[in-house]
Design an enzyme around this catalytic site. Structure first.
Site, mmCIF file in Angstrom:
data_model
loop_
_atom_site.group_PDB
_atom_site.id
_atom_site.type_symbol
_atom_site.label_atom_id
_atom_site.label_comp_id
_atom_site.label_asym_id
_atom_site.label_seq_id
_atom_site.Cartn_x
_atom_site.Cartn_y
_atom_site.Cartn_z
ATOM 1 N N HIS A 162 -49.331 -18.511 28.838
ATOM 2 C CA HIS A 162 -50.398 -19.473 28.544
ATOM 3 C C HIS A 162 -50.886 -20.134 29.831
ATOM 4 C CE1 HIS A 162 -50.280 -19.435 24.137
ATOM 5 N NE2 HIS A 162 -49.021 -19.081 24.307
ATOM 6 N N CYS B 68 -51.749 -14.487 25.156
ATOM 7 C CA CYS B 68 -50.623 -14.339 24.228
ATOM 8 C C CYS B 68 -50.999 -13.427 23.059
ATOM 9 C CB CYS B 68 -50.114 -15.702 23.780
ATOM 10 S SG CYS B 68 -48.379 -15.657 23.332
ATOM 11 N N LEU B 69 -51.331 -13.999 21.886
ATOM 12 C CA LEU B 69 -51.782 -13.139 20.799
ATOM 13 C C LEU B 69 -53.040 -12.379 21.232
ATOM 14 C CD1 LEU B 69 -51.396 -12.216 17.889
ATOM 15 C CD2 LEU B 69 -52.699 -14.197 17.135
ATOM 16 N N GLY B 70 -53.770 -12.939 22.164
ATOM 17 C CA GLY B 70 -54.955 -12.273 22.718
ATOM 18 C C GLY B 70 -54.565 -11.002 23.463
ATOM 19 N N LYS C 10 -62.340 -58.428 14.556
ATOM 20 C CA LYS C 10 -61.307 -58.732 13.538
ATOM 21 C C LYS C 10 -60.175 -57.696 13.500
ATOM 22 C CE LYS C 10 -62.060 -61.673 10.679
ATOM 23 N NZ LYS C 10 -62.039 -63.111 11.020
ATOM 24 N N GLU D 51 -53.490 -21.756 30.418
ATOM 25 C CA GLU D 51 -54.163 -23.050 30.224
ATOM 26 C C GLU D 51 -53.223 -24.229 30.454
ATOM 27 O OE1 GLU D 51 -53.283 -20.912 27.895
ATOM 28 O OE2 GLU D 51 -52.784 -21.862 25.981
#
Ligand code: GLN
Length: 543
Positions: free
Chosen positions: A515, A389-391, A197, A517
């Site tokens: 980045h 990055c922030l890492g 439906k 990833e």
């Protein structure tokens, strides 16, 4: 009605019933199958929200912001397109309501429409059509463009997009366009029955706005029987053979194979009059899926951030781990660690038994102190570590505080008046007041230092990676940090920006300003993720 003369064919993908059914995966999978047959394929995602781009949205709202080589902040579906098609996307592959209105309003102010009343139809719809055409008319001249319409049919926001694709299909000719609608066929446990439906309603809803679906893909927990497909066909004016099963599969990379099994690409090509160029080349993909089904060993990696459990917020990271896992014949189990809850007292317990650590990017102060603790733990325990990055910022702050003994060393993002701003705003960022699209964005080159683990991963002198940040390593501290054992393993070609650091006397500790990833592909796992997992496997063995 004016006709658009173009040899490109168009597939419009809409979604019904509920969101999150995986339109992006469907579009990517179909695109991949067509590309595997030698066709040139491109994709555009149309997003109905009013933000100009997702860059200003919280990952809680929108999931990850996917950055392209050309520096656009885009929808995470572009990540799927890149990974499935193994093809770079760019600014033009994503258009939002915000961008469409911004363009039309700017043009109105310039006087381009003098005398006219600016309206949704035709001005907004024309601009939407123009964005689709722009992708088709690119120099790569695609044989086929997939147009994914974000949102769910029935949303107020989607209406101008649906109206635009309705017009577009008439203008390029209905024989050159195909409407593919993705719906949900829920399984009602109490009745032990699949229900059609909602699909009937949502296809009907499309018909109300003048769009007749040509094919329907049904997301369901179990495969649809022939009789059910016939029922859907009867109510929706499509042939039963054009009702496709989109049954849940263990890995998104199995979706194309499931569609291939149903000969979806052949059907699409026949409907669009596309000629076969060569037989589908899917061997590599199949081999990867096969390997993924039979992973021998397992490692556990701690993903230490603040959007814990929110799959979409770290989409590309999760995918990069899948690719890296296959490359190492290893299942990568993630332990989600909420860095807001981490303290010196509970860290040993929280991290006990992990074989690797990843600290991803992020914004704002929440959870940062926890990230710094995680870095310390990984550094002191010799656990393989990748900071993104922030890492990287956390890694530098940690080293400055605990090894260099610079008390309170911080990033000016979190403490503008810190005594030791080891991370600070890039000079070109200092005057910027606006928040949208003003970070350092997109691909930049980076030179690697030979002999480091960074270099060993890539085995190249120069790489290109994508960025999204405002703050950077403060060069005033570079010498002191290097003297204390931090290795600057990657720099911008002018040596001004530190892009990668490592820690000496540690099995594998790499932190990067970019980045990685975003560039990991199914058939080409990212070297840093690959090596992190490889090192985690080593650690698991020696424990
Ligand atoms: N908030 C930091 C910056 O703006 C890091 C950004 C990120 O991790 N993507 O520089």
């Amino acid at each position: 009605m004016k006709k658009i003369r173009i040899s490109t064919k168009f597939i419009f993908i809409t979604g019904g019933v509920v969101s999150s059914l995986g339109k992006g995966i469907l579009a990517s999978s179909l695109g991949m199958l067509l590309k595997a047959r030698g066709l040139r394929v491109n994709v555009i995602k149309l997003d109905p929200y009013i933000n100009v781009d997702p860059g200003t949205m919280s990952p809680f709202q929108h999931g990850e912001v996917y950055v392209t080589d050309d520096g656009a902040e885009t929808d995470l579906d572009l990540g799927h397109y890149e990974r499935f098609l193994d093809q770079d996307m760019g600014r033009r592959n994503n258009a939002t309501t915000g961008q469409i209105y911004e363009t039309v309003i700017r043009r109105e102010r310039e006087g381009a429409y003098l005398g006219a009343t600016i309206q949704v139809i035709p001005h907004i719809t024309n601009e939407i059509k123009q964005r689709i055409l722009d992708v088709a008319r690119r120099s790569s001249r695609p044989d086929l463009v997939l147009v994914e319409v974000g949102g769910t049919v029935g949303d107020i926001e989607s209406l101008p997009f649906l109206e635009a694709i309705r017009q577009f299909s008439l203008e390029v000719g209905q024989e050159n366009s195909l409407f593919l609608h993705l719906t949900l066929v829920p399984f009602i446990r109490a009745a032990q029955e699949l229900k059609t439906k909602p699909t009937q309603h949502s296809v009907g809803r499309l018909r109300e706005i003048g769009i007749q679906a040509d094919m329907i893909a049904c997301r369901s927990e179990v495969p649809l029987e022939r009789s059910l497909k016939e029922k859907i066909a009867l109510f929706t004016n499509v042939r039963a053979a054009d009702v496709i099963d989109a049954t849940d599969v263990p890995s998104i990379y199995e979706v194309p194979l499931n569609l291939e099994h149903q000969k979806m690409a052949q059907t699409v090509m026949r409907k669009l009059g596309l000629r076969v160029i060569h037989r589908p080349r899917l061997e590599k993909w199949k081999a990867i899926v096969e390997r993924q089904r039979q992973l021998q060993q397992e490692v556990e990696i701690a993903l230490c951030g603040k959007y814990v459990g929110l799959q979409d917020a770290y989409k590309s990271i999760l995918e990069a781990f899948q690719h890296a896992g296959v490359a190492n014949s290893t299942r990568v189990k993630l332990r989600w660690v909420d860095t807001e809850l981490l303290t010196v007292d509970n860290i040993d317990k929280v991290m006990a038994g992990v074989h690797g650590v990843l600290v991803p990017g992020g914004f704002g102060e929440r959870g940062v102190e926890g990230k710094i603790e995680v870095v310390r733990w990984a550094r002191e325990s010799g656990t393989p570590f990748l900071g993104i990055c922030l890492g990287l910022h956390a890694a530098v702050m940690e080293y400055a505080r605990n090894v260099l003994k610079l008390r309170g060393a911080n990033s000016t993002e979190f403490m503008p008046r810190t005594k030791h701003p080891v991370i600070h705003l890039m000079p070109e960022q200092r005057k910027i007041k606006h928040k949208g699209a003003t970070m350092r964005l997109g691909a930049y080159p980076c030179n690697l230092l030979r002999g480091t683990n960074s270099w060993r991963a890539y085995r190249r002198a120069s790489i290109s990676e994508r960025h999204r940040h405002r703050y950077e390593f403060n060069n005033d501290y570079r010498q002191r940090l290097e003297d204390a054992g931090m290795v600057v393993s990657g720099v911008s070609p002018d040596d001004r920006l530190v892009e990668m650091v490592e820690v000496r006397n540690h099995p594998w500790f790499v932190a990067v300003q970019f980045h990685p990833e975003l560039k990991s592909r199914v058939t080409r796992p990212h070297p840093l993720f690959r090596d992190l997992v490889k090192q985690a496997v080593k650690r698991a063995r020696h424990k």
